[in-house]
Design an enzyme around this catalytic site. Structure first.
Site, short mmCIF file in Angstrom:
data_model
loop_
_atom_site.label_atom_id
_atom_site.label_comp_id
_atom_site.label_asym_id
_atom_site.label_seq_id
_atom_site.Cartn_x
_atom_site.Cartn_y
_atom_site.Cartn_z
N HIS A 174 35.34 40.66 30.84
CA HIS A 174 34.96 39.59 30.24
C HIS A 174 33.66 40.13 29.11
O HIS A 174 32.83 39.21 29.03
CB HIS A 174 34.33 38.35 31.23
CG HIS A 174 35.47 37.68 31.77
ND1 HIS A 174 36.37 36.75 31.29
CD2 HIS A 174 35.79 37.74 33.20
CE1 HIS A 174 37.23 36.34 32.35
NE2 HIS A 174 36.99 37.03 33.25
N ASP B 228 34.29 39.81 38.16
CA ASP B 228 35.64 39.53 38.41
C ASP B 228 36.64 39.72 37.20
O ASP B 228 36.10 40.29 36.18
CB ASP B 228 35.54 37.81 38.36
CG ASP B 228 35.29 37.31 37.26
OD1 ASP B 228 34.19 37.93 36.48
OD2 ASP B 228 35.62 36.47 36.54
N GLU B 229 37.72 39.64 37.40
CA GLU B 229 38.84 39.79 36.54
C GLU B 229 38.81 41.11 35.62
O GLU B 229 38.71 40.95 34.29
CB GLU B 229 39.07 38.58 35.70
CG GLU B 229 39.31 37.32 36.82
CD GLU B 229 39.44 36.03 35.93
OE1 GLU B 229 40.57 35.20 36.27
OE2 GLU B 229 38.66 35.81 35.12
N CYS B 230 38.40 42.18 35.87
CA CYS B 230 38.36 43.41 35.17
C CYS B 230 39.71 44.43 35.32
O CYS B 230 39.72 44.93 36.24
CB CYS B 230 37.25 44.13 35.59
SG CYS B 230 36.96 45.62 34.56
#
Ligand code: ACM
Ligand code: ZN
Length: 547
Positions: free
Chosen positions: A271, A334-336
């Site tokens: 992000h 998160d979400e990497c």
């Protein structure tokens, strides 16, 4: 002689009491949100016919007294703050030492001597004052006699706001804090950096503000269905902004005055597209990059191989630490996606040198390095539950969002946990199934569902359960472009969440909550909150009086 008179006097007294009780029934106490631990109604009222004196001596007492005076003035009650008892209606604030009362607990007593709030801390006094504001009856000049002893179930009671996807003015952030503090939350998780915008001024890296804080346009409609290759699906309007360090300092102080700790989140390693657009050398490919104009998860993340990445993040965190006294710093995690890392020569070199078996371990290396840096500055990290992958950093607290599993695994590894599982705690979900609801990310999490949430998973032993510090609701703003819309998504779901994290588990009852919400809506009206009204149907079906 004494022996003879004594029983006679007792009899007389008893007779007097029962006569009084015949005359006066217990008063009705307006419904309190979140529900207090114990409440005993008295049988009379105080009438505030003239001005009210708030008695306060210590710094915390005076701070709460000043805030209470402002709140009371907004209800047309003239209140002055004084160190000494006055010949007026009184609200006495006392800091005491009472080990039976939680650190943030309070005892509120209203009787013919006046109002008194006793607590071990400023936070406790503040919560007692919020309860007092809730029990003033309609014209606010009457205070029912009552004794309330109250303290929170969990030490961590959080509400989050994503200002990356959409940003909200400082005045709104303050109102958000006022409201969450009124509901006895004590943590504001401020999600400050995103693919779609970097929102905090960092003096050492001005391009974060000049470039990273703005996107050229925004996708229209739901990102899942919009054709990203068709320009018609974007609004063509530059969007952005950021909070200056002066604004941040002002907001941090505003929150601290209300006993709210702000936990800033600086997202890494994923992000990060807005930061990479400003400083492309921090990505694996070197760019060029573009601040995201649509929603989702993006492959370009901070390069885990380059030393420059760590120099940059440490510099950024240095400025963040100066602004935020919070013990916890949220570092995202998160979400990497690992797509770029798999191919990047810098990342591959790092993996070889550090003997890391895969890119999950590379992520763990990344997080552990940041944790070590922050621990060296006497701070602790919180990360989303993906930080479990590849091995947890030794002192990390885990925020469990992809269900409860991450929180359970972390607690079993003796790590502290904050529960935020999407099914109950995501306020970007729909709260009603009607087609007329404004566009939301998906899912369905009505008030009833939020209210049913139990933060301590049954799978944990009593010792493991001690690691559950509390819970938090998250407000992601891809589809929440305005302050009014944010309030609509957050209230009254935050009222239900307040009860989950504050009130005792035993005795939590949804119908009882709805009954109290009938009163509480009037308070939200006074706060000028644009709350959602879906539960009014459920309240109406209870046939409670509209008094
Ligand atoms: C998250 O919702 N991506 C933490
Ligand atoms: Zn790389």
């Amino acid at each position: 002689m004494k022996k003879l008179i004594y029983p006679f006097v007792v009899l007389l007294l008893l007779a007097g009491c029962s006569k009084k009780e015949e005359q006066k029934e217990a008063v009705t106490i307006p419904g309190i949100i979140p529900k207090p631990v114990s409440l005993t109604p008295g049988n009379d009222h105080i009438h505030w016919d003239k001005s009210v004196a708030i008695i306060a001596k210590s710094a915390d007492e005076k701070n709460v007294a000043d805030l209470l005076a402002i709140f009371l003035k907004s209800k047309n009650i003239d209140a002055t703050v004084s160190e000494f008892t006055k010949d007026e209606n009184q609200i006495a604030l006392y800091t005491i030492e009472d080990s039976t009362l939680h650190e943030e607990g309070y005892k509120l007593t209203v009787d013919d001597k006046g109002v008194s709030i006793q607590a071990n801390s400023g936070a406790g006094l503040f919560y007692g004052a919020q309860t007092l504001l809730q029990i003033l009856t309609e014209n606010s000049k009457e205070v029912p006699f009552v004794t309330i002893t109250d303290y929170p179930r969990f030490a961590y009671r959080g509400l989050h706001l994503d200002v990356g996807r959409h940003t909200f003015p400082p005045e709104f952030i303050k109102k958000y804090i006022d409201l969450l503090a009124h509901h006895k939350f004590n943590r504001f998780h401020w999600h400050l950096t995103e693919d779609q915008g970097w929102r905090i001024e960092i003096k050492k890296y001005p391009k974060l503000q000049e470039i990273g804080a703005y996107r050229k346009e925004t996708v229209i409609g739901h990102a899942r269905t919009a054709d990203r290759n068709n320009a018609k699906n974007f609004d063509g309007k530059r969007y952005g902004g950021f909070y200056t360090q002066d604004e941040v300092k002002d907001i941090v102080k505003y929150a601290a005055d209300r006993y709210v700790t702000i936990i800033p989140e600086i997202e890494l390693p994923g992000h990060a597209l807005a930061a990479l657009t400003a400083y492309p050398n921090l990505g694996c490919t070197g760019g060029p990059y573009e601040v995201a104009t649509t929603w989702g998860v993006f492959d370009d993340v901070f390069c885990a191989g380059k030393e420059d990445t760590f120099v940059f993040l440490q510099d950024v965190l240095d400025e963040v630490l100066e602004l935020f006294p919070s013990q916890y710093i949220h570092i995202g995690g998160d979400e990497c996606p690992k797509t770029r890392w798999e191919k990047c020569p810098h990342c591959k070199k790092r993996m070889k040198e550090e003997k890391l078996k895969n890119t999950h371990e590379l992520q763990s290396y990344f997080i552990q390095r940041i944790e070590k840096y922050l621990n060296g500055k006497n701070r602790q990290i919180i990360g989303w539950d993906e930080i479990l992958e590849g091995g947890l950093a030794p002192n990390a607290t885990v925020m469990s969002w992809r269900g409860e599993e991450g929180g359970i695994a972390a607690a079993k590894q003796n790590h502290d946990v904050i529960m935020t599982p999407g099914n109950w705690c995501y306020f970007d979900h729909y709260q009603d199934t009607s087609k007329s609801e404004p566009l939301a990310i998906g899912n369905y999490t009505p008030v009833r569902e939020v209210y049913s949430y139990e933060p301590v998973p049954a799978q944990l032993t009593a010792d493991e359960a001690k690691h559950i510090l509390g819970a938090q609701a998250n407000v992601w703003t891809e589809y929440i472009p305005t302050s009014d819309h944010a309030e609509y998504m957050v209230y009254p779901r935050a009222c239900a969440m307040a009860e989950v994290v504050w009130s005792p588990k035993e005795g939590r009852d949804y119908k009882d909550f709805l009954t109290r919400m009938n009163t509480h809506f009037k308070r939200l009206d006074e706060w000028k909150v644009n709350y959602a009204k879906h539960i009014q149907k459920e309240i109406d079906s209870l046939n409670i009086s509209k008094k």
